[in-house]
Design a protein around this motif. Structure first.
Motif, PDB file in Angstrom:
ATOM      1  N   THR A 167      94.996  44.200  58.144  1.00 40.24           N
ATOM      2  CA  THR A 167      93.579  43.697  58.547  1.00 40.24           C
ATOM      3  C   THR A 167      92.605  44.548  57.740  1.00 40.24           C
ATOM      4  O   THR A 167      91.915  44.038  57.089  1.00 40.24           O
ATOM      5  N   LYS A 168      92.922  45.984  57.896  1.00 39.24           N
ATOM      6  CA  LYS A 168      91.781  46.912  57.246  1.00 39.24           C
ATOM      7  C   LYS A 168      91.903  46.666  55.664  1.00 39.24           C
ATOM      8  O   LYS A 168      91.012  46.428  55.017  1.00 39.24           O
ATOM      9  N   ALA A 169      93.103  46.642  55.286  1.00 32.01           N
ATOM     10  CA  ALA A 169      93.328  46.605  53.575  1.00 32.01           C
ATOM     11  C   ALA A 169      92.847  45.346  53.174  1.00 32.01           C
ATOM     12  O   ALA A 169      92.291  45.113  52.050  1.00 32.01           O
ATOM     13  N   ALA A 170      93.155  44.107  53.849  1.00 32.44           N
ATOM     14  CA  ALA A 170      92.409  42.900  53.523  1.00 32.44           C
ATOM     15  C   ALA A 170      91.084  42.668  53.537  1.00 32.44           C
ATOM     16  O   ALA A 170      90.432  42.266  52.570  1.00 32.44           O
ATOM     17  N   ALA A 171      90.494  43.242  54.598  1.00 30.65           N
ATOM     18  CA  ALA A 171      89.125  43.256  54.519  1.00 30.65           C
ATOM     19  C   ALA A 171      88.610  44.124  53.331  1.00 30.65           C
ATOM     20  O   ALA A 171      87.375  43.625  52.772  1.00 30.65           O
ATOM     21  N   MET A 172      89.197  45.203  53.022  1.00 34.57           N
ATOM     22  CA  MET A 172      88.636  46.037  51.666  1.00 34.57           C
ATOM     23  C   MET A 172      88.829  45.185  50.688  1.00 34.57           C
ATOM     24  O   MET A 172      87.704  45.194  49.770  1.00 34.57           O
ATOM     25  N   GLU A 173      89.843  44.545  50.473  1.00 33.31           N
ATOM     26  CA  GLU A 173      90.059  43.712  49.194  1.00 33.31           C
ATOM     27  C   GLU A 173      89.076  42.357  49.290  1.00 33.31           C
ATOM     28  O   GLU A 173      88.510  42.153  48.119  1.00 33.31           O
ATOM     29  N   CYS A 174      88.792  41.755  50.178  1.00 36.46           N
ATOM     30  CA  CYS A 174      87.888  40.589  50.227  1.00 36.46           C
ATOM     31  C   CYS A 174      86.468  41.279  49.995  1.00 36.46           C
ATOM     32  O   CYS A 174      85.886  40.544  49.371  1.00 36.46           O
ATOM     33  N   ALA A 175      86.074  42.459  50.407  1.00 35.92           N
ATOM     34  CA  ALA A 175      84.830  43.123  50.161  1.00 35.92           C
ATOM     35  C   ALA A 175      84.677  43.237  48.652  1.00 35.92           C
ATOM     36  O   ALA A 175      83.760  42.907  47.721  1.00 35.92           O
ATOM     37  N   GLU A 176      85.875  43.933  48.071  1.00 35.79           N
ATOM     38  CA  GLU A 176      85.681  44.450  46.781  1.00 35.79           C
ATOM     39  C   GLU A 176      85.592  43.085  45.862  1.00 35.79           C
ATOM     40  O   GLU A 176      85.091  43.176  44.721  1.00 35.79           O
ATOM     41  N   LEU A 177      86.216  42.047  46.234  1.00 32.57           N
ATOM     42  CA  LEU A 177      86.163  40.663  45.347  1.00 32.57           C
ATOM     43  C   LEU A 177      84.980  40.049  45.640  1.00 32.57           C
ATOM     44  O   LEU A 177      84.685  38.773  45.237  1.00 32.57           O
ATOM     45  N   GLU A 178      84.217  40.660  46.532  1.00 36.89           N
ATOM     46  CA  GLU A 178      82.816  39.806  46.976  1.00 36.89           C
ATOM     47  C   GLU A 178      82.944  38.524  47.419  1.00 36.89           C
ATOM     48  O   GLU A 178      82.322  37.376  47.003  1.00 36.89           O
ATOM     49  N   LEU A 179      84.060  38.191  48.441  1.00 37.25           N
ATOM     50  CA  LEU A 179      84.306  36.876  48.628  1.00 37.25           C
ATOM     51  C   LEU A 179      83.397  36.538  49.984  1.00 37.25           C
ATOM     52  O   LEU A 179      83.536  35.307  50.541  1.00 37.25           O
ATOM     53  N   ASN A 180      82.934  37.514  50.564  1.00 33.96           N
ATOM     54  CA  ASN A 180      82.144  37.249  51.952  1.00 33.96           C
ATOM     55  C   ASN A 180      83.130  36.665  52.945  1.00 33.96           C
ATOM     56  O   ASN A 180      82.812  35.823  53.851  1.00 33.96           O
ATOM     57  N   ILE A 181      84.185  37.487  52.910  1.00 36.55           N
ATOM     58  CA  ILE A 181      85.166  36.996  54.024  1.00 36.55           C
ATOM     59  C   ILE A 181      85.546  38.052  54.938  1.00 36.55           C
ATOM     60  O   ILE A 181      85.835  39.199  54.361  1.00 36.55           O
ATOM     61  N   ARG A 182      85.243  38.232  56.075  1.00 34.31           N
ATOM     62  CA  ARG A 182      85.205  39.446  56.941  1.00 34.31           C
ATOM     63  C   ARG A 182      86.715  39.313  57.627  1.00 34.31           C
ATOM     64  O   ARG A 182      87.206  38.058  58.145  1.00 34.31           O
ATOM     65  N   VAL A 183      87.315  40.524  57.805  1.00 36.71           N
ATOM     66  CA  VAL A 183      88.693  40.402  58.371  1.00 36.71           C
ATOM     67  C   VAL A 183      88.913  41.606  59.676  1.00 36.71           C
ATOM     68  O   VAL A 183      88.418  42.714  59.040  1.00 36.71           O
ATOM     69  N   ASN A 184      89.052  41.299  60.626  1.00 34.60           N
ATOM     70  CA  ASN A 184      89.029  41.917  61.841  1.00 34.60           C
ATOM     71  C   ASN A 184      90.378  41.967  62.716  1.00 34.60           C
ATOM     72  O   ASN A 184      90.899  40.946  62.737  1.00 34.60           O
ATOM     73  N   SER A 185      90.521  42.981  63.400  1.00 36.12           N
ATOM     74  CA  SER A 185      91.623  42.724  64.307  1.00 36.12           C
ATOM     75  C   SER A 185      91.443  43.089  65.708  1.00 36.12           C
ATOM     76  O   SER A 185      90.226  43.819  66.228  1.00 36.12           O
TER      77      SER A 185
END
Ligand SMILES: NC(=O)c1ccc[n+]([C@@H]2O[C@H](COP(=O)([O-])OP(=O)(O)OC[C@H]3O[C@@H](n4cnc5c(N)ncnc54)[C@H](O)[C@@H]3O)[C@@H](O)[C@H]2O)c1
Length: 258
Positions: A167-185
């Protein structure tokens, strides 16, 4: 009437029972269009019928979370029907106990594939769709057993610990790609759902004692209710949580605070 996630489109895996079911009901009450997915077709359809009778937008789609093609088909159908995907709740999971020294590789893989591979496949399919509407929120149900270990649950704990860091890694990747997608557990303690209640299979009297004893392992002195978890998931799904990503939310009546 305006809800906290009015007009948003949500996909729920494992939506036919327990935490997924309670969240489907809550999402619908708060204005979302809800796609309930599960391998349990009868129960999923029953829930969707109930939601529609209450005037909500809902549909049932069969989905086995370990099947990548099935994820693609389900997300495609949701986009066809409602034009977008805003929220994914990965709730499908199994919780089987296996003593480490007796567990077969097959048993290990069954737990890790449904709980962890399923979360990966769902997250990937959802991100691909959410990119098209410029954002979204993904909530992955981990467990207190993604934070601590106990005897006889090594496969489950490994899968849920995996969900936590995935979850944390996916969240970082979405943020880096500026997708405006939040991922939490989300990390529940023991919640009164079929997954937990089916273990109480002795006499009525003994079950009452065992349930009370399990409840008392939580400092608040009871098991959690699925609606309590749904309330937290709703918050993370909504725009109220717009600055939250890569975070883990414990909801366990104090179980891991001791
Ligand atoms: N109940 C608890 O105490 C508790 C605590 C911590 C975490 N969790 C987690 O919460 C999630 C929901 O659990 P619950 O308590 O609501 O359980 P539940 O058994 O009531 O519901 C789980 C649902 O997942 C579905 N499912 C199982 N395998 C699937 C697959 N391969 N594809 C699609 N659907 C599948 C089941 O059919 C069922 O409808 C799980 O990930 C579980 O590990 C539960």
């Amino acid at each position: 009437m305006s809800g906290r996630i009015d007009g948003k489109v949500a996909l729920i895996s494992g939506g036919a029972s327990g935490i997924g079911l309670a969240t489907a009901e809550r999402f619908a009450d708060e204005g979302a269009k809800v796609a309930v997915t599960d391998i349990n077709i009868a129960k999923g359809q029953e829930l969707v019928t109930e939601l529609r009778e209450k005037g909500h937008d809902a549909l049932f789609l069969e989905l086995d979370v370990v099947d990548a093609n099935s994820w693609r088909a389900v997300v495609g159908k949701i986009q066809e029907e409602w034009g977008r995907l805003d929220i994914l709740l990965n709730s499908a999971g199994i919780g089987r106990a296996h003593p480490l020294l007796e567990m077969t590789l097959e048993e290990w893989r069954q737990t890790t594939s449904i709980n962890l591979d399923g979360t990966f496949l769902g997250t990937q399919a959802a991100i691909r769709a959410m990119k098209d509407n410029n954002g979204g929120s993904i909530i992955n149900i981990s467990s207190v057993l993604g934070l601590i270990g106990l005897p006889n649950v090594s496969a489950y704990a490994a899968s849920k610990g995996g969900v936590r860091l995935f979850t944390k890694a996916a969240a970082m990747e979405c943020a880096e790609l500026e997708l405006n997608i939040r991922v939490n557990s989300v990390h529940p303690g023991y919640i009164e759902t079929p997954m937990v209640m089916r273990r109480f299979n002795k006499s009525e009297e003994q079950n009452a004692i065992d349930i009370k004893e399990l409840g008392q392992q939580h400092p608040l002195g009871r098991l959690g209710q699925r609606e309590e978890v749904a309330g937290l998931v709703l918050y993370l799904a909504s725009d109220e949580a717009s600055f939250i990503t890569g975070s883990e939310f414990v909801i366990d009546g104090g179980y891991t605070a001791k």
